[in-house]
Design a protein around this motif. Structure first.
Motif, PDB file in Angstrom:
ATOM      1  N   ALA A 208       0.822  -1.175   0.056  1.00  0.00           N
ATOM      2  CA  ALA A 208       0.147   0.122   0.035  1.00  0.00           C
ATOM      3  C   ALA A 208       0.952   1.272   0.007  1.00  0.00           C
ATOM      4  CB  ALA A 208      -0.789  -0.196   1.164  1.00  0.00           C
ATOM      5  N   VAL A 209       1.832   1.378  -1.115  1.00  0.00           N
ATOM      6  CA  VAL A 209       2.490   2.539  -1.210  1.00  0.00           C
ATOM      7  C   VAL A 209       1.877   3.593  -2.120  1.00  0.00           C
ATOM      8  CG1 VAL A 209       4.307   0.986  -0.857  1.00  0.00           C
ATOM      9  CG2 VAL A 209       3.551   1.311  -3.254  1.00  0.00           C
ATOM     10  N   ASP A 210       2.687   4.485  -2.469  1.00  0.00           N
ATOM     11  CA  ASP A 210       2.114   5.913  -3.125  1.00  0.00           C
ATOM     12  C   ASP A 210       2.101   5.225  -4.701  1.00  0.00           C
ATOM     13  OD1 ASP A 210       1.889   7.357  -1.281  1.00  0.00           O
ATOM     14  OD2 ASP A 210       3.892   8.386  -1.852  1.00  0.00           O
ATOM     15  N   CYS A 229      -3.425  -5.356  -1.105  1.00  0.00           N
ATOM     16  CA  CYS A 229      -2.995  -6.134   0.038  1.00  0.00           C
ATOM     17  C   CYS A 229      -1.747  -5.808   0.540  1.00  0.00           C
ATOM     18  CB  CYS A 229      -2.885  -7.691  -0.373  1.00  0.00           C
ATOM     19  SG  CYS A 229      -2.336  -8.626   1.008  1.00  0.00           S
ATOM     20  N   ASP A 230      -1.895  -5.463   1.972  1.00  0.00           N
ATOM     21  CA  ASP A 230      -0.596  -5.068   2.977  1.00  0.00           C
ATOM     22  C   ASP A 230      -0.805  -5.479   4.161  1.00  0.00           C
ATOM     23  OD1 ASP A 230       1.159  -3.303   4.351  1.00  0.00           O
ATOM     24  OD2 ASP A 230       1.737  -2.438   2.149  1.00  0.00           O
ATOM     25  N   ALA A 231       0.108  -5.740   4.694  1.00  0.00           N
ATOM     26  CA  ALA A 231      -0.105  -6.295   6.187  1.00  0.00           C
ATOM     27  C   ALA A 231      -0.203  -5.219   7.385  1.00  0.00           C
ATOM     28  CB  ALA A 231       1.124  -7.183   6.684  1.00  0.00           C
ATOM     29  N   ARG A 232      -0.122  -3.852   6.764  1.00  0.00           N
ATOM     30  CA  ARG A 232       0.104  -2.638   7.547  1.00  0.00           C
ATOM     31  C   ARG A 232      -1.330  -2.042   7.557  1.00  0.00           C
ATOM     32  NH1 ARG A 232       4.921   0.162   5.077  1.00  0.00           N
ATOM     33  NH2 ARG A 232       3.513  -0.392   3.208  1.00  0.00           N
ATOM     34  N   PRO A 233      -2.321  -1.937   8.418  1.00  0.00           N
ATOM     35  CA  PRO A 233      -3.745  -1.648   8.218  1.00  0.00           C
ATOM     36  C   PRO A 233      -3.664  -0.020   8.197  1.00  0.00           C
ATOM     37  CG  PRO A 233      -3.386  -2.446  10.737  1.00  0.00           C
ATOM     38  CD  PRO A 233      -2.224  -2.724   9.676  1.00  0.00           C
ATOM     39  N   VAL A 234      -2.580   0.936   8.928  1.00  0.00           N
ATOM     40  CA  VAL A 234      -2.794   2.098   8.851  1.00  0.00           C
ATOM     41  C   VAL A 234      -2.573   2.608   7.391  1.00  0.00           C
ATOM     42  CG1 VAL A 234      -0.164   2.353   9.089  1.00  0.00           C
ATOM     43  CG2 VAL A 234      -1.788   4.233   9.902  1.00  0.00           C
ATOM     44  N   PHE A 235      -1.856   1.716   6.634  1.00  0.00           N
ATOM     45  CA  PHE A 235      -1.797   2.624   5.120  1.00  0.00           C
ATOM     46  C   PHE A 235      -2.915   1.773   4.243  1.00  0.00           C
ATOM     47  CE2 PHE A 235       2.549   2.418   6.762  1.00  0.00           C
ATOM     48  CZ  PHE A 235       2.707   3.709   6.707  1.00  0.00           C
ATOM     49  N   THR A 236      -3.387   0.631   4.337  1.00  0.00           N
ATOM     50  CA  THR A 236      -4.210   0.017   3.648  1.00  0.00           C
ATOM     51  C   THR A 236      -6.114   0.483   4.006  1.00  0.00           C
ATOM     52  OG1 THR A 236      -2.875  -1.961   3.836  1.00  0.00           O
ATOM     53  CG2 THR A 236      -4.956  -2.237   2.501  1.00  0.00           C
ATOM     54  N   THR A 237      -6.106   1.919   3.532  1.00  0.00           N
ATOM     55  CA  THR A 237      -7.337   2.264   3.892  1.00  0.00           C
ATOM     56  C   THR A 237      -7.943   2.815   2.650  1.00  0.00           C
ATOM     57  OG1 THR A 237      -6.394   4.421   3.921  1.00  0.00           O
ATOM     58  CG2 THR A 237      -6.202   3.044   5.965  1.00  0.00           C
ATOM     59  N   ARG A 238      -9.429   2.922   2.909  1.00  0.00           N
ATOM     60  CA  ARG A 238     -10.427   3.131   1.741  1.00  0.00           C
ATOM     61  C   ARG A 238      -9.931   4.691   1.331  1.00  0.00           C
ATOM     62  NH1 ARG A 238     -12.148   0.647  -2.323  1.00  0.00           N
ATOM     63  NH2 ARG A 238     -12.656  -0.741  -0.756  1.00  0.00           N
ATOM     64  N   LEU A 239      -9.524   5.521   2.256  1.00  0.00           N
ATOM     65  CA  LEU A 239      -9.310   6.849   1.859  1.00  0.00           C
ATOM     66  C   LEU A 239      -7.898   6.965   1.137  1.00  0.00           C
ATOM     67  CD1 LEU A 239      -9.723   9.876   2.714  1.00  0.00           C
ATOM     68  CD2 LEU A 239      -7.970   9.718   4.449  1.00  0.00           C
ATOM     69  N   ARG A 240      -7.063   6.225   1.225  1.00  0.00           N
ATOM     70  CA  ARG A 240      -5.878   6.270   0.239  1.00  0.00           C
ATOM     71  C   ARG A 240      -6.033   5.444  -1.004  1.00  0.00           C
ATOM     72  NH1 ARG A 240      -0.974   3.788   2.042  1.00  0.00           N
ATOM     73  NH2 ARG A 240       0.135   5.529   0.846  1.00  0.00           N
ATOM     74  N   PHE A 241      -7.024   4.351  -1.008  1.00  0.00           N
ATOM     75  CA  PHE A 241      -7.246   3.712  -2.437  1.00  0.00           C
ATOM     76  C   PHE A 241      -8.757   3.672  -2.575  1.00  0.00           C
ATOM     77  CE2 PHE A 241      -3.545   1.891  -0.207  1.00  0.00           C
ATOM     78  CZ  PHE A 241      -2.505   2.002  -1.492  1.00  0.00           C
ATOM     79  N   PRO A 242      -9.536   4.719  -2.871  1.00  0.00           N
ATOM     80  CA  PRO A 242     -10.963   4.897  -3.341  1.00  0.00           C
ATOM     81  C   PRO A 242     -11.432   4.154  -4.364  1.00  0.00           C
ATOM     82  CG  PRO A 242      -9.897   7.054  -3.736  1.00  0.00           C
ATOM     83  CD  PRO A 242      -8.852   6.234  -2.986  1.00  0.00           C
ATOM     84  N   GLU A 243     -10.699   3.701  -5.294  1.00  0.00           N
ATOM     85  CA  GLU A 243     -11.090   3.118  -6.600  1.00  0.00           C
ATOM     86  C   GLU A 243     -10.773   1.738  -6.514  1.00  0.00           C
ATOM     87  OE1 GLU A 243     -10.236   5.612 -10.099  1.00  0.00           O
ATOM     88  OE2 GLU A 243      -8.938   6.715  -8.788  1.00  0.00           O
ATOM     89  N   ALA A 244     -10.198   1.020  -5.549  1.00  0.00           N
ATOM     90  CA  ALA A 244      -9.657  -0.366  -5.432  1.00  0.00           C
ATOM     91  C   ALA A 244     -11.084  -1.077  -5.005  1.00  0.00           C
ATOM     92  CB  ALA A 244      -8.797  -0.662  -4.313  1.00  0.00           C
TER      93      ALA A 244
END
Length: 382
Positions: A208-210, A229-244
């Motif tokens: 879940a990177v830029d 998919c990422d093991a880090r919940p702080v980065f794997t968010t709907r705010l960062r990936f709205p189109e996934a």
């Protein structure tokens, strides 16, 4: 016609009469392949495209005529045809277009369109060549081989067409199949056109990177069902990936082992961290997927390959890895990098070279089997 299923589904719901033109065969270079469709309703409204602009006007007129006389027709547009050249098909190819009027409920066609909109796996079968009385027949074939509708009321012909359609559906292919009227395969018999509709292929982005944010957008644009998919919940968010389509918080290798993949699946590993990459790639490179790419510098790649060899991967398995990921576009930003990755994915999927077309002297479009067709007409394509 499944190419424009969502629009046609609305027209069915609104009770509109329309005619739909579908590309059923392509020879040589052409902007769009079998299954591309254009439809015109009784008010003259048009949706879709069969040629990217080359023969749209002529096909539009055919649809209007079909609405007036109620006849299903098949027309050919080709470089050597003076009429076709006049309307603009100068790409060097030949298109066969089936034009079908749709009046009233048309239950089989409507069911096929509705299934496509719902994302269900199915194949729509229509007669593309044969006696006039057969043109307009249709079958909707399901994955288990069952079907609804009829081509001409002959159960044997219907069963044979359904069996052939199921074979294409199993591989997600759209194309024509030649049948004899008695149901056996025969090049002098009836030709049916099979439109397969399968769920969109998967693009799974690990990390879940830029760069992943940009790749998700490009993946959706290309028609993939995209999972991050990422093991880090702080980065794997709907705010960062709205189109996934899906967000998964889990260790990448663990998720890969429990999720469903197939020969169309694309795996992009953007974590460039050995503790994630190595167990993930150890699993990924042993799966029958379409593409496996991993981000990182050449030094990272060398170290990663060494670790994978130590984990027991063979030379053949390692050769499947696209690393460093992407084509050499000189990319710097996440968006440019996503474009370079997407370009490599398309090239791998379509057997492209990734080289500039300018000065290449090779055909622009592959044939129906994905091979570059060596045809002098195609070399002149513009």
């Amino acid at each position: 016609m499944l190419d424009i299923a969502e629009e046609l589904n609305r027209w069915f719901e609104e009770g509109r009469d329309f005619a739909v033109a579908t590309v059923v065969a392509v020879d040589g270079s052409a902007p769009r392949g079998p299954g591309a469709a254009l439809a015109v309703d009784g008010h003259g409204t048009a949706i879709g495209s069969v040629s990217g602009g080359c023969v749209e006007g002529a096909v539009y007129d055919l649809c209007v005529q079909a609405l007036q006389d109620g006849r299903t027709v098949r027309e050919r547009f080709g470089y050597g045809d003076e009429d076709a050249f006049a309307v603009g098909l100068t790409c060097g190819g030949v298109l066969d277009v089936l034009v079908t009027p749709v009046r009233g409920d048309a239950p089989v066609l409507r069911a096929g369109v509705s299934a496509a909109v719902r994302g269900e796996t199915s194949a729509l079968v229509r007669v593309a060549r044969g006696p006039d009385e057969l043109l307009g027949g249709a079958l909707l074939v399901h994955p288990d081989g069952s079907y609804e509708g009829s081509l001409d009321g002959d159960p044997e012909l219907d069963r044979t067409a359904a069996a052939e359609a199921r074979a294409l559906l199993d591989t997600g292919r759209t194309g024509s199949v030649e049948l004899a009227e008695d149901g056996s395969r025969c090049p002098d018999g009836v030709t049916v056109f099979v439109e397969s509709k399968v769920p969109p292929p998967r693009l799974i982005v690990f990390g879940a990177v830029d760069f992943a944010t940009a790749l998700v957008r490009v993946g959706k644009f290309l028609g993939y069902h995209v999972t991050v998919c990422d093991a880090r919940p702080v980065f794997t968010t709907r705010l960062r990936f709205p189109e996934a389509d899906d967000l998964v918080v889990d260790w990448p290798h663990r998720y890969l082992r429990r999720t469903v993949t197939d020969e169309r699946t694309v795996l992009c590993v953007l974590t460039h961290d050995a503790k994630f990459d190595v167990p993930l790639l150890e699993a990924a490179l042993r799966l029958p997927v379409a593409y496996v790419g991993a981000m990182g510098s050449r030094r990272t790649h060398d170290d990663r390959e060494r670790r994978l060899r130590e984990a027991g991967l063979t030379r053949g398995e390692l050769d499947r890895l696209r690393s460093p990921i992407g084509l050499d576009l000189g990319a710097r930003t996440p968006e440019e990098t996503a474009l370079s990755i997407a370009a490599e994915i398309v090239a791998a999927r379509r057997a492209g070279t990734g080289l500039p077309l300018t000065g290449s002297g090779t055909p622009i479009h592959p044939d129906a089997d994905g091979r570059k067709e060596r045809d002098d007409r195609s070399r002149a394509a513009a």
